[in-house]
Design an enzyme around this catalytic site. Structure first.
Site, mmCIF file in Angstrom:
data_model
loop_
_atom_site.group_PDB
_atom_site.id
_atom_site.type_symbol
_atom_site.label_atom_id
_atom_site.label_comp_id
_atom_site.label_asym_id
_atom_site.label_seq_id
_atom_site.Cartn_x
_atom_site.Cartn_y
_atom_site.Cartn_z
ATOM 1 N N CYS A 37 0.843 -1.186 0.000
ATOM 2 C CA CYS A 37 0.000 0.000 0.000
ATOM 3 C C CYS A 37 0.886 1.246 0.000
ATOM 4 O O CYS A 37 1.793 1.371 0.833
ATOM 5 C CB CYS A 37 -0.886 -0.018 1.244
ATOM 6 S SG CYS A 37 -1.857 1.491 1.455
ATOM 7 N N CYS A 40 0.366 3.226 3.509
ATOM 8 C CA CYS A 40 0.843 2.794 4.825
ATOM 9 C C CYS A 40 1.929 1.738 4.763
ATOM 10 O O CYS A 40 2.506 1.383 5.784
ATOM 11 C CB CYS A 40 -0.328 2.275 5.668
ATOM 12 S SG CYS A 40 -0.991 0.704 5.094
ATOM 13 N N CYS A 85 -7.383 -0.710 1.307
ATOM 14 C CA CYS A 85 -6.413 -1.288 2.227
ATOM 15 C C CYS A 85 -7.085 -1.555 3.573
ATOM 16 O O CYS A 85 -7.723 -0.678 4.146
ATOM 17 C CB CYS A 85 -5.254 -0.300 2.392
ATOM 18 S SG CYS A 85 -4.064 -0.796 3.657
ATOM 19 N N CYS A 88 -5.138 0.960 6.397
ATOM 20 C CA CYS A 88 -5.320 2.414 6.467
ATOM 21 C C CYS A 88 -6.600 2.878 5.792
ATOM 22 O O CYS A 88 -6.949 4.054 5.886
ATOM 23 C CB CYS A 88 -4.113 3.134 5.867
ATOM 24 S SG CYS A 88 -3.992 3.060 4.076
ATOM 25 N N CYS A 108 -8.690 -4.955 -9.941
ATOM 26 C CA CYS A 108 -8.214 -3.929 -10.860
ATOM 27 C C CYS A 108 -7.720 -2.747 -10.022
ATOM 28 O O CYS A 108 -8.510 -1.996 -9.470
ATOM 29 C CB CYS A 108 -9.364 -3.526 -11.780
ATOM 30 S SG CYS A 108 -8.899 -2.367 -13.063
HETATM 31 ZN ZN LIG Z 1 -2.761 1.155 3.557
#
Ligand SMILES: [Zn+2]
Length: 122
Positions: A37, A40, A85, A88, A108
């Site tokens: 991510c 984060c 995510c 976060c 996607c």
């Molecule tokens: Zn994250």
């Protein structure tokens, strides 16, 4: 972990934006490794689940276990499944039921919402 996001990353992760198709260098990323991510740093996808969807966005058939959450997105007069995510809450992209085996799913993703970390043991 607090990170400084670029305006493009902020737009996608925090404002549910979508990058232009084909704009991410991660589309052509073929090395083994982990996609994290961008907000984060949490590991989200393995390169082993990446496939070439032809859409212009990095696509995966499955996330790492427990790495992402989903919600129903009814914007733009369509019902889609939004992917974010799990750590976060940053927006990553959408998941569609037209992916390859073994899951039949196509995650996607916006490449700008991801950071690639190659494995150096090939
Ligand atoms: Zn994250």
């Amino acid at each position: 972990m607090a990170k400084t996001l670029t305006p493009e990353q902020y737009h996608v992760l925090r404002e549910h934006g979508t990058e232009r198709p084909g704009s991410s260098p991660l589309n052509g990323e073929k090395r083994r490794g982990t996609f994290r991510c961008a907000g984060c740093g949490r590991p989200l996808f393995s390169s082993e689940a990446k496939f070439e969807s032809g859409t212009g966005w990095p696509s995966f058939y499955e996330p790492l276990e427990g790495a992402v959450g989903t919600s129903t997105d009814k914007s733009f007069f369509m019902t889609r499944t939004e992917v974010h995510c799990a750590n976060c809450g940053g927006h990553l992209g959408h998941v569609f039921p037209d992916g390859p085996p073994p899951t039949g799913l196509r995650y996607c993703m916006n490449g700008v919402a991801l950071e690639f970390e190659p494995v150096d043991n090939s």
